[in-house]
Design an enzyme around this catalytic site. Structure first.
Site, PDB file in Angstrom:
ATOM      1  N   LYS A  56       0.877  -1.146  -0.036  1.00  0.00           N
ATOM      2  CA  LYS A  56      -0.132  -0.034   0.088  1.00  0.00           C
ATOM      3  C   LYS A  56       1.020   1.286  -0.163  1.00  0.00           C
ATOM      4  CE  LYS A  56      -1.926   2.993   2.755  1.00  0.00           C
ATOM      5  NZ  LYS A  56      -1.984   4.234   1.734  1.00  0.00           N
ATOM      6  N   GLY A  98       6.175   4.418   8.807  1.00  0.00           N
ATOM      7  CA  GLY A  98       5.529   5.870   8.869  1.00  0.00           C
ATOM      8  C   GLY A  98       5.728   6.344  10.298  1.00  0.00           C
ATOM      9  N   SER A  99       4.495   7.204  10.727  1.00  0.00           N
ATOM     10  CA  SER A  99       4.457   7.650  11.874  1.00  0.00           C
ATOM     11  C   SER A  99       4.578   6.898  13.254  1.00  0.00           C
ATOM     12  CB  SER A  99       3.479   8.842  11.915  1.00  0.00           C
ATOM     13  OG  SER A  99       2.333   8.344  11.871  1.00  0.00           O
ATOM     14  N   GLY A 113       1.965   3.933  13.635  1.00  0.00           N
ATOM     15  CA  GLY A 113       2.707   2.713  13.932  1.00  0.00           C
ATOM     16  C   GLY A 113       2.052   1.996  15.348  1.00  0.00           C
ATOM     17  N   GLU A 129       8.992   0.810  11.210  1.00  0.00           N
ATOM     18  CA  GLU A 129       9.845   1.763  11.030  1.00  0.00           C
ATOM     19  C   GLU A 129       9.496   3.238  11.293  1.00  0.00           C
ATOM     20  OE1 GLU A 129      13.043   1.052  10.622  1.00  0.00           O
ATOM     21  OE2 GLU A 129      13.197  -0.868   9.510  1.00  0.00           O
ATOM     22  N   CYS A 163      13.415  10.320   7.583  1.00  0.00           N
ATOM     23  CA  CYS A 163      13.466   9.763   9.180  1.00  0.00           C
ATOM     24  C   CYS A 163      14.827   9.779   9.786  1.00  0.00           C
ATOM     25  CB  CYS A 163      12.749   8.260   9.145  1.00  0.00           C
ATOM     26  SG  CYS A 163      13.796   7.264   7.971  1.00  0.00           S
ATOM     27  N   GLU A 194       9.535  15.412  15.796  1.00  0.00           N
ATOM     28  CA  GLU A 194       9.941  15.410  14.517  1.00  0.00           C
ATOM     29  C   GLU A 194       9.321  16.345  13.520  1.00  0.00           C
ATOM     30  OE1 GLU A 194       8.689  11.834  12.260  1.00  0.00           O
ATOM     31  OE2 GLU A 194      10.910  11.717  11.727  1.00  0.00           O
TER      32      GLU A 194
HETATM   33  P1  NAP Z   1       1.895   7.970   8.115  1.00  0.00           P
HETATM   34  O1  NAP Z   1       0.793   9.104   8.286  1.00  0.00           O
HETATM   35  O2  NAP Z   1       2.106   7.142   9.520  1.00  0.00           O
HETATM   36  O3  NAP Z   1       1.350   7.106   7.221  1.00  0.00           O
HETATM   37  C1  NAP Z   1       2.231   6.174   6.606  1.00  0.00           C
HETATM   38  C2  NAP Z   1       1.333   5.053   5.852  1.00  0.00           C
HETATM   39  O4  NAP Z   1       0.545   4.257   6.829  1.00  0.00           O
HETATM   40  C3  NAP Z   1       0.833   5.323   4.637  1.00  0.00           C
HETATM   41  O5  NAP Z   1       0.650   4.647   3.566  1.00  0.00           O
HETATM   42  C4  NAP Z   1      -0.726   5.652   5.268  1.00  0.00           C
HETATM   43  O6  NAP Z   1      -1.694   5.891   4.373  1.00  0.00           O
HETATM   44  C5  NAP Z   1      -0.910   4.441   6.215  1.00  0.00           C
HETATM   45  N1  NAP Z   1      -1.773   4.576   7.253  1.00  0.00           N
HETATM   46  C6  NAP Z   1      -2.337   5.728   7.702  1.00  0.00           C
HETATM   47  N2  NAP Z   1      -3.271   5.435   8.709  1.00  0.00           N
HETATM   48  C7  NAP Z   1      -3.236   3.900   8.736  1.00  0.00           C
HETATM   49  C8  NAP Z   1      -3.892   3.206   9.514  1.00  0.00           C
HETATM   50  N3  NAP Z   1      -4.695   3.298  10.433  1.00  0.00           N
HETATM   51  N4  NAP Z   1      -3.671   1.839   9.398  1.00  0.00           N
HETATM   52  C9  NAP Z   1      -2.663   1.282   8.304  1.00  0.00           C
HETATM   53  N5  NAP Z   1      -2.060   2.264   7.754  1.00  0.00           N
HETATM   54  C10 NAP Z   1      -2.250   3.723   7.680  1.00  0.00           C
HETATM   55  O7  NAP Z   1       3.321   8.645   7.906  1.00  0.00           O
HETATM   56  P2  NAP Z   1       3.920   9.697   6.779  1.00  0.00           P
HETATM   57  O8  NAP Z   1       3.291  11.051   7.100  1.00  0.00           O
HETATM   58  O9  NAP Z   1       3.354   8.972   5.327  1.00  0.00           O
HETATM   59  O10 NAP Z   1       5.228   9.501   6.850  1.00  0.00           O
HETATM   60  C11 NAP Z   1       6.219  10.080   7.586  1.00  0.00           C
HETATM   61  C12 NAP Z   1       6.642   9.271   8.818  1.00  0.00           C
HETATM   62  O11 NAP Z   1       7.126   8.407   8.364  1.00  0.00           O
HETATM   63  C13 NAP Z   1       7.739  10.176   9.512  1.00  0.00           C
HETATM   64  O12 NAP Z   1       7.523  10.147  11.060  1.00  0.00           O
HETATM   65  C14 NAP Z   1       9.040   9.609   9.245  1.00  0.00           C
HETATM   66  O13 NAP Z   1      10.027   9.490  10.168  1.00  0.00           O
HETATM   67  C15 NAP Z   1       8.549   8.070   9.197  1.00  0.00           C
HETATM   68  N6  NAP Z   1       9.469   7.270   8.393  1.00  0.00           N
HETATM   69  C16 NAP Z   1      10.301   6.296   9.099  1.00  0.00           C
HETATM   70  C17 NAP Z   1      11.161   5.516   8.420  1.00  0.00           C
HETATM   71  C18 NAP Z   1      12.114   4.666   9.005  1.00  0.00           C
HETATM   72  O14 NAP Z   1      12.624   3.652   8.400  1.00  0.00           O
HETATM   73  N7  NAP Z   1      12.155   4.565  10.412  1.00  0.00           N
HETATM   74  C19 NAP Z   1      11.472   5.830   6.966  1.00  0.00           C
HETATM   75  C20 NAP Z   1      10.661   6.847   6.388  1.00  0.00           C
HETATM   76  C21 NAP Z   1       9.675   7.558   7.138  1.00  0.00           C
HETATM   77  P3  NAP Z   1      -2.228   7.235   3.537  1.00  0.00           P
HETATM   78  O15 NAP Z   1      -1.038   7.899   2.852  1.00  0.00           O
HETATM   79  O16 NAP Z   1      -3.480   6.934   3.072  1.00  0.00           O
HETATM   80  O17 NAP Z   1      -2.561   8.116   5.024  1.00  0.00           O
END
Ligand code: NAP
Length: 452
Positions: A154, A207-208, A212, A229, A263, A355
């Site tokens: 996804k 993701g966030s 997570g 992650e 991240c 962050e």
């Molecule tokens: P996010 O809002 O948590 O979304 C990540 C993914 O999860 C998206 O595909 C999102 O879909 C999906 N999602 C949202 N709600 C969900 C739910 N209830 N159940 C399952 N999946 C769901 O994060 P983001 O804003 O896209 O990304 C930024 C974050 O990612 C930052 O915190 C960053 O640090 C982190 N990150 C971490 C790493 C690592 O390797 N540690 C790498 C890159 C990024 P939608 O797009 O449809 O909302």
């Protein structure tokens, strides 16, 4: 059926509309993946290895196309986008060695033969964010397929285009149908269904931290394995004895690459107080030289932020009255442009703790080695970080003392596919990449064969 309008963040033009996958279609995709996975796992290891190499070769032939697509969808600079597409190729190549090397153990026991097998889990649900759409998908895809699983991916709602193209290229390369399916849609629909569907046997979520935690709680209901992650607030620690020119010239890239939407961004710059003024004087020209502009220009180091909504979130941090030391430059006009910004907050300010995920770095002075380590660790996160010092003993002590999954000394090492990657504390759970990654997509089975 709901849909997303995909916007080019560099000029706010509309690229197109992508229809969202419905719950019903997710369930159908899972059913197809279950069948495809069984056939895939039954193939000879050498044939799975060859299929992964062919997939990598097809990606290699489409690097420029994939990169151009990412430039339009995400605003990434072209040179970076080419690296990202190449990273997917390299990860597939690296893990194509794994199917023939999934070695179990033969354990000495009385009365027969005892061996272990690494059995594939089945169907794996991979949920990725918008900041690095291609590489993050590849980090799960390569080892999961290599270990004999099917993958449902996804992509993030804002950035689905390159993931969808990778799905097409998989089929062009001859990878079996339905083994790797890309399902664009909402996290609250597609992502959550991956979590609740009993035949999705593992979740890899990037993701966030907030989402997570929800994913992890959802997986608990079925004792479903999960790799997380999550976010970061990584420290770049500069000691007075360091090569200050090197530390200052490399600091902008370590936090402003990908417009800070990384991240691993070293978004806290910890500087020993005795050299603070000199360091800032060296940092200012380096920040001003950081090339922000047209993502299609080969010389561009930083493009726009990904969306209006994200731009507003980042700007809100800067509107909280924090002292700005200096800024770089950014284009004006349409697009979500923000200049790289260096701020001087107090240790307790939100901008220094949360962050930001944008081109903002907080400079925080420290007094001595113990203070530096305590400050670096004073965070709920623990993903990445850097240490600049000429003192080898200090480099060893501090790198062992900082609670973080990925550290780099006198450099800002980025993620390498051959080395493990992941976070301490609320930055994540489990590791991706490196030689052991395929094992995270298997169950260990122990079998005793009696020779009686
Ligand atoms: P996010 O809002 O948590 O979304 C990540 C993914 O999860 C998206 O595909 C999102 O879909 C999906 N999602 C949202 N709600 C969900 C739910 N209830 N159940 C399952 N999946 C769901 O994060 P983001 O804003 O896209 O990304 C930024 C974050 O990612 C930052 O915190 C960053 O640090 C982190 N990150 C971490 C790493 C690592 O390797 N540690 C790498 C890159 C990024 P939608 O797009 O449809 O909302």
């Amino acid at each position: 059926m709901s849909s997303t309008t995909v916007i080019n963040p560099a000029d706010e033009s509309v690229i197109g509309t992508i229809e969202h996958t419905t719950l019903e279609h997710v369930d159908e995709a899972v059913a197809r993946a279950v069948v495809a996975q069984r056939a895939w796992a039954a193939l000879a290891p050498v044939d799975r290895a060859r299929a992964l190499r062919r997939f990598a070769a097809v990606i290699d032939a489409h690097i420029d196309e994939l990169a151009a697509l990412e430039v339009r969808n995400s605003g990434h600079p072209i040179a970076q986008a080419r690296w990202e597409a190449g990273n997917v190729r390299d990860v597939l190549d690296y893990y194509s060695g794994a199917p023939e090397r999934m070695l179990g153990q033969q354990i000495p026991v009385a009365g027969g033969l005892d061996v272990t097998f690494h059995e594939p889990l089945g169907v794996v649900g991979v949920i990725v964010p918008w900041n690095f759409p291609m590489p993050i998908a590849g980090w799960a895809l390569g080892p999961a397929l290599a270990a004999g699983n099917a993958v449902l991916l996804k992509p993030a709602d804002w950035t689905p285009l390159t993931a969808m193209r990778l799905g097409e290229l998989a089929l062009e390369s001859g990878l079996p149908e339905h083994l790797f399916q890309v399902l664009p849609g909402r996290g609250s629909v597609v992502g959550e269904r991956f979590v609740t569907h009993e035949q999705v046997r593992k979740i890899v979520f990037t993701g966030s931290t907030e989402v997570g935690k929800r994913v992890m709680a959802g997986c608990a209901a079925q004792v479903k394995p999960v790799t997380l992650e999550l976010g970061g607030k990584s420290a770049n620690i500069v000691f007075a004895d360091a090569d200050l020119e090197l530390a200052a010239s490399s600091a902008p890239g370590s936090v402003f690459d990908n417009a800070g939407q990384d991240c691993c961004a070293r978004s806290r710059l910890l500087v020993e107080r005795s050299v603070l003024d000199r360091f800032l004087a060296l940092l200012e020209p380096a920040v001003q030289a950081f090339a922000v502009g047209d993502p299609n220009d080969e010389a561009t180091a930083m493009g726009p932020l990904v969306s209006r909504e994200h731009f507003d979130n980042v700007r809100a941090f800067l509107e909280e009255g924090v002292e700005v030391a200096f800024r770089g430059s950014a284009p004006t006009g349409p697009g979500y442009w923000m200049a790289p910004t260096v701020v001087l907050p107090s240790r307790t300010d939100r901008i220094a703790r949360d962050e930001v995920f944008g081109p903002v770095v907080s400079v925080l002075p420290f007094d001595d080695e113990a203070d530096a380590v305590a400050l670096a660790n004073d965070s709920e996160f623990g993903l990445s970080g850097s240490i600049f010092t000429r003192d080898l003993g200090r480099a060893i002590r501090v790198s062992r003392g900082v609670e973080s999954g990925n550290l780099s000394v006198n450099s800002h090492s980025s993620v390498r596919y051959a080395t493990p990657f992941g976070g301490f504390k609320q930055s994540g759970l489990g590791r991706e990449l490196g030689p052991d990654a395929p094992l995270a997509f298997t169950e260990t089975k122990n079998v005793f064969y009696s020779h009686a």
